[in-house]
Design an enzyme around this catalytic site. Structure first.
Site, mmCIF file in Angstrom:
data_model
loop_
_atom_site.group_PDB
_atom_site.id
_atom_site.type_symbol
_atom_site.label_atom_id
_atom_site.label_comp_id
_atom_site.label_asym_id
_atom_site.label_seq_id
_atom_site.Cartn_x
_atom_site.Cartn_y
_atom_site.Cartn_z
ATOM 1 N N ASP A 71 4.867 3.590 0.591
ATOM 2 C CA ASP A 71 4.919 4.464 2.020
ATOM 3 C C ASP A 71 6.163 5.279 1.707
ATOM 4 O O ASP A 71 7.620 4.373 2.137
ATOM 5 C CB ASP A 71 4.500 3.776 3.237
ATOM 6 C CG ASP A 71 4.454 5.094 4.160
ATOM 7 O OD1 ASP A 71 3.861 6.274 3.911
ATOM 8 O OD2 ASP A 71 5.441 5.323 5.160
ATOM 9 N N GLU A 114 1.551 10.612 1.641
ATOM 10 C CA GLU A 114 3.266 10.418 1.048
ATOM 11 C C GLU A 114 3.069 8.934 1.111
ATOM 12 O O GLU A 114 4.045 8.060 0.397
ATOM 13 C CB GLU A 114 4.116 10.144 1.951
ATOM 14 C CG GLU A 114 3.908 9.521 3.410
ATOM 15 C CD GLU A 114 3.450 10.209 4.827
ATOM 16 O OE1 GLU A 114 3.749 9.785 5.462
ATOM 17 O OE2 GLU A 114 2.789 11.014 4.811
#
Length: 209
Positions: A71, A114
């Site tokens: 992440d 993301e």
């Protein structure tokens, strides 16, 4: 004989050309169905299908199988501060670093937003953690320069492992949830770090936004 031969040659060439066009069209359609358009990594659908197959292979041959979830830390600030084009640049650069840091048999995907995933067939806990740390370190030291603006980017990582004895997961979802819990631990402990889904983390960690 010559006219007949010419007809045969023309027919053969047209058949070959048609076959080539169909092959290219199939390849194009396959890429649309499996590749993420922004990062050029595999997409979420391909990840889910392949994860299921990789776990079955690991079960059949009694092999370790590692899963990494990545992440990008504080990604929203890139969009809010410099715009979505900058955010896209960050995602594409992170994706390239992930791809360049892995073996040919490893499978890198964009999980969504993301988040990225990396499947490591026949890979132990120790080797998976080494790969994860290499990617984390490489991104941390990379100078992300977008239109003259220099930025530092870091990532948080969670790792889980399928093991026929220690962690014989019942489904792909379970393995993803374990890696996600480890990712949450990395975020909770300050981000820009790698965490592994130990039995304690699996049992006690509740993932929250």
């Amino acid at each position: 004989a010559i006219p007949i031969l010419a007809i045969v040659i023309v027919f053969a060439l047209s058949y070959i050309a048609k076959y080539i066009i169909k092959s290219k069209d199939f390849e194009y359609q396959y890429q649309l169905a499996t590749i993420d358009g922004l990062t050029e990594l595999y997409n979420h659908r391909y990840f889910q299908d392949t994860l299921r197959n990789q776990i079955e292979i690991s079960k059949r041959y009694n092999q370790d199988f590692s899963l990494i979830i990545i992440d990008v830390d504080f990604f929203k600030k890139f969009n809010d501060t410099w715009g979505h084009a900058c955010g896209d640049f960050v995602l594409k650069t992170v994706a390239k670093i992930i791809k360049d840091s892995t073996r040919e048999q490893d499978i890198a995907s964009r999980y969504g937003g993301e988040e990225f995933t990396l499947m490591l067939p026949n890979t132990s806990k120790e080797d998976a953690l080494a790969v994860a740390e290499r990617i984390r370190s490489e991104i941390e030291k990379t100078d992300f320069c977008y239109e003259g603006q220099h930025m530092k980017v870091t990532i948080s990582i969670g790792c889980s492992l399928y093991d026929s004895k220690e962690n014989p997961v019942s489904s792909p979802k379970e393995l993803v949830e374990q890696a996600d819990k480890a990712l949450y631990v990395s975020k909770r402990n300050g981000r820009n770090r790698v965490s592994f889904a130990t039995k304690e983390i699996i049992s006690n960690t509740e993932v929250t936004n």
